[in-house]
Design an enzyme around this catalytic site. Structure first.
Site: not given
Ligand code: ABF
Length: 232
Positions: A107, A88, A86, A101, A30
């Site tokens: 996740e 943080d 992804g 997110g 996500t």
């Molecule tokens: C997900 O998306 C989350 O665990 C993490 O919080 C967020 C990272 O988002 P981005 O890729 O928009 O920076 O993976």
């Protein structure tokens, strides 16, 4: 998001796509970087690649459906080959903070059901010590006040202090796909993530937290004209 930043996310997503093989069962993350992965994956699926994916959020599920990436569930497909998501923050030993997110619970369940997890990110996510990004903690709404106090007390015992805020969106509490709330904990540097993870796991009202330790095998991090590989 700047065009340059988006390009970095696409580069990291492409590096992860190279690891995807025909027939794989995928966990699909996500966030904006994971969404770039869904886009490049969808192109390959349109070209004949056969994969099936478990999405980590309703948002990701909607994008996969829109772009024609076939989906399954962990009930139908309890073992996955590879999860791509992804983060943080990416810290030492590929320890991660995730959950900005709001999808951290799914996740983590999906990552834990996968043989491998690849993290994709731009270089702004790399840190020497986790904790610059407020740690998302998913909590049950029942007993919220008591749970927040217990988190504060538990963190203080580990030498961590900082504001705990119940996440809001449009002036209302943010509710996760699982129907829970998120508390964002601004502890600052977390020198011993494992101790904090274990302590948070022991609090009854805590459903899950955003410290992902020993889950990621590889990170592809884009920046400065290259994609660096961390881990195996
Ligand atoms: C997900 O998306 C989350 O665990 C993490 O919080 C967020 C990272 O988002 P981005 O890729 O928009 O920076 O993976």
């Amino acid at each position: 998001m700047s065009a340059d930043m988006r390009e970095l996310k696409i580069e990291a997503a492409r590096a992860a796509l190279d690891q995807v093989e025909d027939g794989m069962r995928l966990g699909i993350g996500t966030g904006s970087t994971a969404e770039e992965f869904v886009r490049v994956l969808a192109e390959r699926v349109a070209g004949g690649l056969t994969v099936i994916g478990v999405p980590t959020s309703e948002r990701t599920a909607a994008l996969c459906l829109e772009l024609g990436v076939p989906l399954t569930t962990l009930d139908e497909t309890p073992e996955l080959d590879l999860t791509i998501d992804g983060a943080d923050e990416i810290g030492p030993q590929l320890g991660l903070i995730k959950g900005g997110g709001g999808a951290l619970l799914r996740e983590k369940i999906v990552a834990a059901a996968s043989r491998r997890m690849i993290v994709i990110a731009d270089k702004s996510k790399l840190v020497e010590t986790l904790g610059r990004f407020p740690l998302p903690i998913e909590v049950n709404s029942f007993g919220l006040g008591a749970t927040v106090r217990t988190i504060e007390r538990t963190a203080r015992a580990l030498g961590l202090e900082g504001a705990l805020k119940v996440r809001e969106r449009d002036g209302r509490p943010f509710v996760t796909d699982g129907g829970h709330l998120i508390v964002d904990a601004s502890f600052g540097r977390i020198p011993d993530p494992r101790a904090l993870a274990n302590a948070l796991n022991a609090i009854p009202g805590v459903v899950e937290h955003g410290l992902f330790l020993d889950l990621a095998d590889t990170a592809f991090v884009a920046g400065d004209g290259e994609v660096r590989t961390f881990g195996a």
